[in-house]
Write a protein that holds these residues in place. Structure first.
Motif, PDB file in Angstrom:
ATOM      1  N   TYR A 377       0.913  -1.167   0.033  1.00 52.11           N
ATOM      2  CA  TYR A 377      -0.029   0.121  -0.178  1.00 52.11           C
ATOM      3  C   TYR A 377       0.895   1.327   0.082  1.00 52.11           C
ATOM      4  O   TYR A 377       0.710   2.023  -0.670  1.00 52.11           O
ATOM      5  CB  TYR A 377      -0.800  -0.126   1.195  1.00 52.11           C
ATOM      6  N   THR A 378       1.883   1.536   0.917  1.00 55.50           N
ATOM      7  CA  THR A 378       2.566   2.363   0.902  1.00 55.50           C
ATOM      8  C   THR A 378       3.318   2.817  -0.291  1.00 55.50           C
ATOM      9  O   THR A 378       3.549   3.909  -0.990  1.00 55.50           O
ATOM     10  CB  THR A 378       3.725   2.088   1.934  1.00 55.50           C
ATOM     11  N   ASP A 379       3.809   1.767  -1.097  1.00 60.48           N
ATOM     12  CA  ASP A 379       4.543   1.660  -2.330  1.00 60.48           C
ATOM     13  C   ASP A 379       3.764   2.299  -3.484  1.00 60.48           C
ATOM     14  O   ASP A 379       3.871   3.161  -4.335  1.00 60.48           O
ATOM     15  CB  ASP A 379       5.410   0.448  -2.732  1.00 60.48           C
ATOM     16  N   LEU A 380       2.527   1.633  -3.693  1.00 63.85           N
ATOM     17  CA  LEU A 380       1.743   1.775  -4.619  1.00 63.85           C
ATOM     18  C   LEU A 380       0.984   3.212  -4.624  1.00 63.85           C
ATOM     19  O   LEU A 380       0.896   3.954  -5.622  1.00 63.85           O
ATOM     20  CB  LEU A 380       0.585   0.615  -4.920  1.00 63.85           C
ATOM     21  N   VAL A 381       0.485   3.369  -3.313  1.00 62.93           N
ATOM     22  CA  VAL A 381      -0.460   4.848  -3.186  1.00 62.93           C
ATOM     23  C   VAL A 381       0.612   6.009  -3.205  1.00 62.93           C
ATOM     24  O   VAL A 381       0.132   6.957  -3.471  1.00 62.93           O
ATOM     25  CB  VAL A 381      -1.189   4.444  -1.959  1.00 62.93           C
ATOM     26  N   PHE A 382       1.689   5.687  -2.354  1.00 59.80           N
ATOM     27  CA  PHE A 382       2.710   7.101  -2.198  1.00 59.80           C
ATOM     28  C   PHE A 382       3.847   6.744  -3.034  1.00 59.80           C
ATOM     29  O   PHE A 382       4.281   7.648  -3.851  1.00 59.80           O
ATOM     30  CB  PHE A 382       2.744   7.040  -0.729  1.00 59.80           C
ATOM     31  N   ARG A 383       4.796   5.841  -2.677  1.00 60.84           N
ATOM     32  CA  ARG A 383       6.290   6.028  -2.873  1.00 60.84           C
ATOM     33  C   ARG A 383       6.393   5.883  -4.320  1.00 60.84           C
ATOM     34  O   ARG A 383       7.252   6.885  -5.009  1.00 60.84           O
ATOM     35  CB  ARG A 383       6.706   4.952  -2.141  1.00 60.84           C
ATOM     36  N   ALA A 384       5.738   4.820  -4.952  1.00 58.87           N
ATOM     37  CA  ALA A 384       5.979   4.937  -6.646  1.00 58.87           C
ATOM     38  C   ALA A 384       5.753   6.165  -7.399  1.00 58.87           C
ATOM     39  O   ALA A 384       6.465   6.542  -8.296  1.00 58.87           O
ATOM     40  CB  ALA A 384       5.486   3.721  -7.184  1.00 58.87           C
ATOM     41  N   PRO A 385       4.420   6.675  -7.053  1.00 57.07           N
ATOM     42  CA  PRO A 385       3.953   7.777  -7.841  1.00 57.07           C
ATOM     43  C   PRO A 385       4.883   9.172  -7.440  1.00 57.07           C
ATOM     44  O   PRO A 385       5.417  10.018  -8.279  1.00 57.07           O
ATOM     45  CB  PRO A 385       2.640   8.235  -7.272  1.00 57.07           C
ATOM     46  N   ILE A 386       5.502   9.133  -6.182  1.00 55.95           N
ATOM     47  CA  ILE A 386       6.127  10.410  -5.667  1.00 55.95           C
ATOM     48  C   ILE A 386       7.768  10.279  -6.193  1.00 55.95           C
ATOM     49  O   ILE A 386       8.084  11.152  -6.910  1.00 55.95           O
ATOM     50  CB  ILE A 386       6.271  10.380  -4.229  1.00 55.95           C
ATOM     51  N   LEU A 387       8.237   9.123  -6.460  1.00 53.48           N
ATOM     52  CA  LEU A 387       9.493   8.948  -7.357  1.00 53.48           C
ATOM     53  C   LEU A 387       9.243   8.942  -8.770  1.00 53.48           C
ATOM     54  O   LEU A 387      10.206   9.546  -9.422  1.00 53.48           O
ATOM     55  CB  LEU A 387       9.931   7.507  -6.910  1.00 53.48           C
ATOM     56  N   GLN A 388       8.082   8.877  -9.174  1.00 55.19           N
ATOM     57  CA  GLN A 388       8.051   9.232 -10.617  1.00 55.19           C
ATOM     58  C   GLN A 388       7.892  10.732 -10.582  1.00 55.19           C
ATOM     59  O   GLN A 388       8.631  11.348 -11.734  1.00 55.19           O
ATOM     60  CB  GLN A 388       6.515   8.541 -11.182  1.00 55.19           C
ATOM     61  N   LEU A 389       7.298  11.560  -9.794  1.00 56.48           N
ATOM     62  CA  LEU A 389       7.434  13.132  -9.791  1.00 56.48           C
ATOM     63  C   LEU A 389       8.803  13.437  -9.871  1.00 56.48           C
ATOM     64  O   LEU A 389       9.484  14.296 -10.457  1.00 56.48           O
ATOM     65  CB  LEU A 389       6.538  13.385  -8.901  1.00 56.48           C
ATOM     66  N   ILE A 390       9.639  12.705  -8.723  1.00 55.08           N
ATOM     67  CA  ILE A 390      10.816  13.216  -8.880  1.00 55.08           C
ATOM     68  C   ILE A 390      11.747  12.865  -9.913  1.00 55.08           C
ATOM     69  O   ILE A 390      12.589  13.841 -10.200  1.00 55.08           O
ATOM     70  CB  ILE A 390      11.431  12.604  -7.218  1.00 55.08           C
ATOM     71  N   ASN A 391      11.437  11.650 -10.225  1.00 52.76           N
ATOM     72  CA  ASN A 391      12.199  11.360 -11.570  1.00 52.76           C
ATOM     73  C   ASN A 391      12.059  12.281 -12.775  1.00 52.76           C
ATOM     74  O   ASN A 391      12.884  12.491 -13.499  1.00 52.76           O
ATOM     75  CB  ASN A 391      12.304   9.952 -11.878  1.00 52.76           C
ATOM     76  N   ARG A 392      10.788  12.547 -12.999  1.00 51.48           N
ATOM     77  CA  ARG A 392      10.306  13.406 -14.083  1.00 51.48           C
ATOM     78  C   ARG A 392      11.124  14.763 -13.959  1.00 51.48           C
ATOM     79  O   ARG A 392      11.688  15.298 -15.000  1.00 51.48           O
ATOM     80  CB  ARG A 392       8.973  13.481 -14.199  1.00 51.48           C
TER      81      ARG A 392
END
Length: 524
Positions: A377-392
């Motif tokens: 839940y932590t990864d799918l709902v928060f960490r992965a989308p946040i990391l996509q934002l940072i990487n973009r």
């Protein structure tokens, strides 16, 4: 406490000075959104005569504070439709100090700018002018329908988001009277406040009114979790039918009635497994992009998450051993698979969908079923989308830094839930409402001092300063490191659970194949 006096283009304000920090509370930044201004774009506040006292916080938006929202928020003394106020802490009434404008979280349904968790005294002591804001919540801030179009602006949705734009415009025009520099404004927020800040930036709103961005645990959803205008309009029509009025006549319904009836409708839909659709709404005019496919943000970005985001919903405690968690984890493996499938349908609405069995296998190392669920839940709902934002950001040459906040709160097991970082950013972890949940320890004091300094450095310079004597590395696809903010040994490290992150390729494909460990650090 000594009096402080400023003169703005709107009139004179009297504040208070404590410990060398001046504060002005309950300052109006827009006209009261009541009566004919209900469910309309915010209007500029009117000037006043004489000296207006700014000693007490203004009323918060109408809301029902309950459950996990009480973890961060103390009981609110005054609630009203007339809620468009901001609060200012400044180290000096002269000079040009950098500014941080804070947007509180609370699912756009709870919270306010005068929460004890976000008192600006400690940051102001490091030379930052802190501004916190109230904005319209729930039905008052989020109902959307073409029949509610404001004839002055043409907008029909996102009233609370427009409040934030009005607050930023007020800061740009008036903060110089408080010793702030309108040319150095950092927009910051947590949870839904952070998501709103990201969407403002990604949709080129308030351009020129802020120059850096801090996003703490933003829920960067996409449909069906966020609403398209058609879905939001259908929801608003359902509320109008419930009230027995046509949609345009919702403006004539008392705010307290709108709030109460919309909350009841939302509870009904939630019980049926459906989602109530209020702000944010992609209306095509104000909001054109959702976070997952928006352009890069043209300012420096500091963004991150807490180590156990999911615990806010599934394992949150009040410091006295009582649970505040509104939801429960799956009990066993048989329940886990269908719960994961439903979660992916809500939060990973991309094609093709990951294979459920492969996802479950990737999180086996987390341990038992409840912990596997919370990590996933932590990864799918928060960490992965946040990391996509940072990487973009990084991929487009914009400076970006990532962090993981990992202070273990006391309880039956170590936990760093969603929102746990806020008191450390503001140095309010010893406030009586927060101390029992956090633990008033020297370790908490030391970590808070570290975090406050890093955030203040970012506001001053557009980059976070060193942590524990170690430089904070910029995030890149070749070196995807996060600064781990923990009591014992804060420092940069590789991203934890790389196998889990690889399950969400729409978010993480550019860099999950090779994530090197940080210098002298093991992967988490």
């Amino acid at each position: 406490m000594n009096p402080s006096l400023v003169t703005t283009p709107l009139g004179r304000l009297s504040g208070l000075c404590t410990g060398g920090i001046h504060r002005f509370l309950g300052v109006p930044y827009a006209r009261p959104p009541v009566g004919p201004l209900r469910l309309r774009s915010p209007q500029p506040t009117l000037p006043w005569t004489g000296i207006r006292p700014a000693h007490d916080a203004g009323a918060a938006s109408l809301q029902t504070l309950a459950g996990q929202q009480q973890w961060l928020n103390a009981p609110i003394e005054h609630l009203s439709e007339d809620c468009l106020f901001l609060n200012i802490w400044t180290p000096s009434l002269t000079g040009r100090h950098p500014v941080m404008v804070w947007i509180h979280g609370g699912q756009t349904r709870n919270g306010h700018g005068a929460s004890p968790a976000s008192d600006g005294q400690a940051l102001a002591a490091l030379g930052v002018v802190v501004v916190t804001i109230n904005y319209r919540l729930g039905a008052l801030g989020g109902l959307a329908h073409p029949g509610l179009e404001d004839p002055a602006t043409g907008f029909c949705a996102n009233w609370g988001l427009q409040d934030k734009l009005a607050a930023l415009a007020w800061v740009a025009e008036h903060i110089g009277a408080f010793g702030g520099d309108p040319g150095r404004v950092t927009l910051a927020g947590q949870s839904s406040g952070a998501a709103n800040a990201v969407m403002l930036a990604q949709n080129s709103l308030a351009s020129g009114h802020f120059h850096a961005l801090i996003a703490q645990s933003p829920p960067l959803f996409r449909p069906p979790m966020f609403a398209e205008l058609a879905d939001a309009a259908a929801y608003t029509e359902a509320l109008a039918r419930r009230l027995g009025v046509a949609v345009p006549a919702l403006r004539q319904v008392a705010g307290s009635v709108l709030q109460t009836e919309e909350q009841a409708l939302a509870r009904t839909l939630t019980a049926e497994g459906r989602r109530p659709h209020t702000a944010p709404v992609r209306d095509g005019r104000l909001l054109r992009h959702w976070p997952f496919d928006a352009p890069a943000i043209g300012v420096p970005l500091l963004a991150g998450w807490t180590r156990h985001e999911a615990d806010f919903w599934f394992h949150l405690q009040d410091g006295q051993g009582h649970s505040l968690a509104p939801l429960r984890e799956p009990d066993d493996a048989a329940e886990l698979a269908p719960r994961v499938q439903r979660l992916m349908a809500q939060h990973y609405a991309f094609t093709p969908a990951p294979d459920t069995a492969a996802v479950l296998d990737a999180y086996t190392a987390s341990g038992g079923v409840p912990q596997r669920w919370r990590d996933l839940y932590t990864d799918l709902v928060f960490r992965a989308p946040i990391l996509q934002l940072i990487n973009r950001q990084a991929a487009h040459g914009q400076p970006a830094w990532a962090y993981e906040f990992a202070y273990p709160l006391p309880g039956d097991r170590p936990s760093t839930p969603h929102a746990a970082d806020v008191p450390f950013v503001f140095g309010t972890h010893r406030h009586p409402h927060l101390a029992p949940k956090i633990g008033a320890t020297g370790a908490a004091d030391a970590l808070s001092a570290t975090v406050i300094r890093a955030w203040a450095d970012f506001v001053h310079h557009g980059a976070p300063g060193p942590v524990n004597g170690t430089a904070w590395p910029r995030f890149t696809a070749a070196q995807p490191l996060a600064m781990v903010l923990e009591p014992a040994h804060p420092g940069p490290a590789a991203l934890s659970r790389p196998a889990g992150l690889a399950c969400w390729p729409a978010y993480t494909a550019p860099w999950t194949e090779a994530a090197p460990a940080g210098p002298d650090r093991e992967p988490l």
